[in-house]
Enzyme design. Structure first.
Site, mmCIF file in Angstrom:
data_model
loop_
_atom_site.group_PDB
_atom_site.id
_atom_site.type_symbol
_atom_site.label_atom_id
_atom_site.label_comp_id
_atom_site.label_asym_id
_atom_site.label_seq_id
_atom_site.Cartn_x
_atom_site.Cartn_y
_atom_site.Cartn_z
ATOM 1 N N ASP A 165 0.802 -1.239 0.000
ATOM 2 C CA ASP A 165 0.000 0.000 0.000
ATOM 3 C C ASP A 165 0.828 1.278 0.000
ATOM 4 O O ASP A 165 0.287 2.359 0.246
ATOM 5 C CB ASP A 165 -0.942 0.057 1.224
ATOM 6 N N HIS B 145 30.363 3.894 -1.651
ATOM 7 C CA HIS B 145 28.912 4.065 -1.737
ATOM 8 C C HIS B 145 28.234 3.957 -0.377
ATOM 9 O O HIS B 145 27.080 3.516 -0.274
ATOM 10 C CB HIS B 145 28.307 3.036 -2.710
ATOM 11 N N ASP C 295 28.681 13.503 0.605
ATOM 12 C CA ASP C 295 28.436 13.585 -0.846
ATOM 13 C C ASP C 295 26.924 13.653 -0.989
ATOM 14 O O ASP C 295 26.226 12.642 -0.817
ATOM 15 C CB ASP C 295 29.022 12.339 -1.524
ATOM 16 N N ASP D 13 25.507 17.782 -7.366
ATOM 17 C CA ASP D 13 26.306 16.662 -6.854
ATOM 18 C C ASP D 13 27.577 17.238 -6.223
ATOM 19 O O ASP D 13 28.520 17.569 -6.933
ATOM 20 C CB ASP D 13 26.628 15.724 -8.040
ATOM 21 N N HIS E 97 38.458 5.511 -8.439
ATOM 22 C CA HIS E 97 37.326 5.887 -9.301
ATOM 23 C C HIS E 97 37.765 6.959 -10.282
ATOM 24 O O HIS E 97 38.867 7.493 -10.194
ATOM 25 C CB HIS E 97 36.112 6.339 -8.470
ATOM 26 N N HIS F 38 31.877 12.727 -14.163
ATOM 27 C CA HIS F 38 30.817 12.146 -15.007
ATOM 28 C C HIS F 38 29.927 13.282 -15.464
ATOM 29 O O HIS F 38 29.920 14.359 -14.866
ATOM 30 C CB HIS F 38 30.019 11.102 -14.202
ATOM 31 N N HIS G 250 24.212 10.728 -12.760
ATOM 32 C CA HIS G 250 25.169 10.216 -13.756
ATOM 33 C C HIS G 250 24.437 10.367 -15.075
ATOM 34 O O HIS G 250 23.719 9.473 -15.511
ATOM 35 C CB HIS G 250 25.549 8.762 -13.476
ATOM 36 N N GLU H 203 35.757 15.396 -9.294
ATOM 37 C CA GLU H 203 35.679 14.812 -7.957
ATOM 38 C C GLU H 203 36.805 13.849 -7.606
ATOM 39 O O GLU H 203 36.586 12.660 -7.429
ATOM 40 C CB GLU H 203 34.327 14.113 -7.774
ATOM 41 N N TYR I 32 41.547 7.461 -0.577
ATOM 42 C CA TYR I 32 40.912 6.591 0.419
ATOM 43 C C TYR I 32 41.981 5.634 0.926
ATOM 44 O O TYR I 32 42.477 4.798 0.157
ATOM 45 C CB TYR I 32 39.740 5.826 -0.219
ATOM 46 N N ARG J 272 37.176 13.168 -0.372
ATOM 47 C CA ARG J 272 36.785 13.469 -1.756
ATOM 48 C C ARG J 272 36.324 14.926 -1.772
ATOM 49 O O ARG J 272 35.738 15.410 -0.795
ATOM 50 C CB ARG J 272 35.666 12.543 -2.241
ATOM 51 N N GLU K 209 34.250 17.371 -4.468
ATOM 52 C CA GLU K 209 33.493 17.281 -5.721
ATOM 53 C C GLU K 209 32.771 18.583 -6.013
ATOM 54 O O GLU K 209 32.004 19.080 -5.180
ATOM 55 C CB GLU K 209 32.471 16.148 -5.628
#
Ligand code: GLY
Ligand code: MN
Ligand code: MN
Length: 462
Positions: free
Chosen positions: A38, A245, A262, A273, A356, A360, A367, A410, A414, A431, A433
């Site tokens: 629902d 992530h 992020d 972003d 990475h 992008h 993305h 970005e 790490y 990071r 960005e």
């Protein structure tokens, strides 16, 4: 009339002109999706459909002919459903509100599509982005084929509509750039709020958790009129920043550790972003600052490499060169083992700490769509062996940047504990960005409403 209606009509005309003689295109919006019993996920329209209509209701589909006739199928007016679920524009009002040539109830879609497809030379629809659409198109085409003995012609060619639409979406027009600047400004303020809340609570001796900072972001987004976050916000305290992530969760935010956020809002269909990494209590330690300044220097190099005429890969290559040198200088990589900076680049030894890409495309989707290969040079292939995986990779020249393209910049570092990695750097994840609009002479960073210099971050957290 919906806002900016002529803009959507112009886009439809530009797309129609690319469909070829006898072409017809079908673009449904996104389906509604159940979250659990629902309860549906918050509805988000399909980006391609919105780009051509500006229409955000579910249950709609656009059909466009090469001659430029646009037919909209949308939810019919239904007083009972509108009492429960809200206002529906309805087909009658849709014609003038959206500036389409015809509009019908979506209930009649299956009956009308074969009629519209009959005697067309080719049919275009997005391949692989709308689950089940190919099967529906097959069904509509079969209904046309059932009439061939009465003289009907069935389209003999199917084309991927994403090909022309992706190219159109890649260059953002003035309206899109304006919305993206406003989305970025909201997100920048949200980052400032989160930084300040972290320092304020720690100074007051309160327990801080990642969700406190996530709450600040959400508050700032909605307060400024953004509809929702453009993607799941990452609020990562301490070692969590090394999980690329990671999602905002319930880990404690401790003085002496860094926090990586992020997060970006979506405003009127467009994403922002931003990543910032800051000391939880507002004061970088020596090792944190050393790594932070290295990542920032690599971002500066990437920004300098972002301009019309450069390649999409140039900012990444500029970033890697700075990071590789810094990893040697700071002792993250041992010169005796990995050699010179060029060796580090060639062997991809930097990948241990930077795994990475540097950016992008950004647009309606975080993305965003758009080919990363220069379309005029797809045939110019070369092969290389990846030094880490041993795989043979086919290279094609990367995209030439043009004014109006929007991309993120970005870089990051790490540091997971490993033999030979100085302990002072263990568990630090950083990071930075920003979002950039490519211009003739360089790029416009639209996210600098939140500072990036370490001193400025410390100052605003004081
Ligand atoms: N927030 C997703 C990304 O930075 O790519
Ligand atoms: Mn990004
Ligand atoms: Mn991001």
């Amino acid at each position: 009339m919906i806002p900016h209606q002529p803009l959507y009509a112009q886009r439809r005309a530009r797309l129609a002109a690319q469909l070829g003689e006898g072409g017809i295109a079908i673009i449904p919006t996104a389906p509604e999706r159940q979250r659990n019993r629902d309860s549906d996920f918050l509805y988000r329209h399909d980006s391609y459909f919105y780009y051509l209509t500006g229409f955000t209701e579910p249950g709609a589909c656009l059909v466009l002919t090469a001659e430029g006739a646009a037919t909209l199928f949308c939810q019919p007016k239904d007083l009972e459903r509108e009492i429960w679920d809200g206002y529906r524009l309805g087909p009658e009002a849709a014609v003038s509100a959206l500036g389409v040539q015809a509009a019908h109830s979506s209930v009649t879609l299956d009956a009308q599509l074969p009629r519209l497809l009959e005697n067309r030379a080719s049919v275009w629809y997005p391949f692989a982005t709308h689950a089940g659409l190919a099967a529906r198109v097959d069904g509509w085409l079969n209904a046309v084929r059932a009439r061939v003995r009465y003289g009907a012609l069935c389209p003999a060619v199917q084309n991927d509509l994403c090909t022309p639409l992706d190219e159109m979406r890649l260059i953002k027009d003035a309206h899109e750039q304006d919305v993206m600047r406003r989305a970025s400004a909201i997100s920048a303020q949200a980052h400032i709020r989160a930084m300040q809340r972290s320092a304020r609570m720690l100074r007051a001796g309160q327990d801080v958790y990642e969700y406190h900072l996530d709450a600040e972001l959400l508050h700032a987004f909605r307060e400024a009129g953004s509809q929702y976050p453009a993607y799941g916000s990452i609020v990562a305290a301490g070692a969590n920043a090394c999980v690329l992530h990671y999602r905002a969760d319930a880990a404690p935010v401790r003085a002496g550790e860094l926090v990586l956020i992020d997060a970006g809002c979506e405003l009127d269909g467009y994403a922002s972003d931003i990543t910032r990494t800051f000391p939880a209590n507002g004061q970088f330690t020596g090792p944190q600052r050393a790594l932070y300044d290295l990542v920032l220097a690599s971002q500066d190099a990437a920004v300098a490499a972002t301009k019309a005429g450069a390649r999409f890969n140039d900012p990444h290559d500029a970033t890697v060169a700075v990071l590789a040198q810094g990893m040697l200088d700071l002792g993250l990589l041992d010169r005796n083992k990995v050699g010179t900076v060029q060796d580090v680049i060639d062997s991809r030894a930097y990948f241990q700490f930077y795994m990475h890409r540097t950016g992008h495309w950004l647009g309606m989707d975080v993305h965003d769509c758009g080919s990363y290969v220069e379309p005029t040079e797809v045939g110019q292939t070369s092969e290389r062996r990846d030094p880490l995986s041993g795989e043979t990779i086919t290279n094609r020249p990367s995209r030439i940047l043009r004014p109006g393209m929007v991309l993120t910049i970005e870089p990051g570092i790490y540091v997971r504990p490993a033999p030979g990695v100085p302990e002072a750097f263990h568990h630090i994840g950083i990071r930075i960005e920003d979002d950039a609009i490519v211009t003739d002479t360089g790029c416009e960073l639209i996210t600098r409403g939140v500072p990036v210099q370490a001193d400025e971050i410390e100052a605003l957290m004081r």
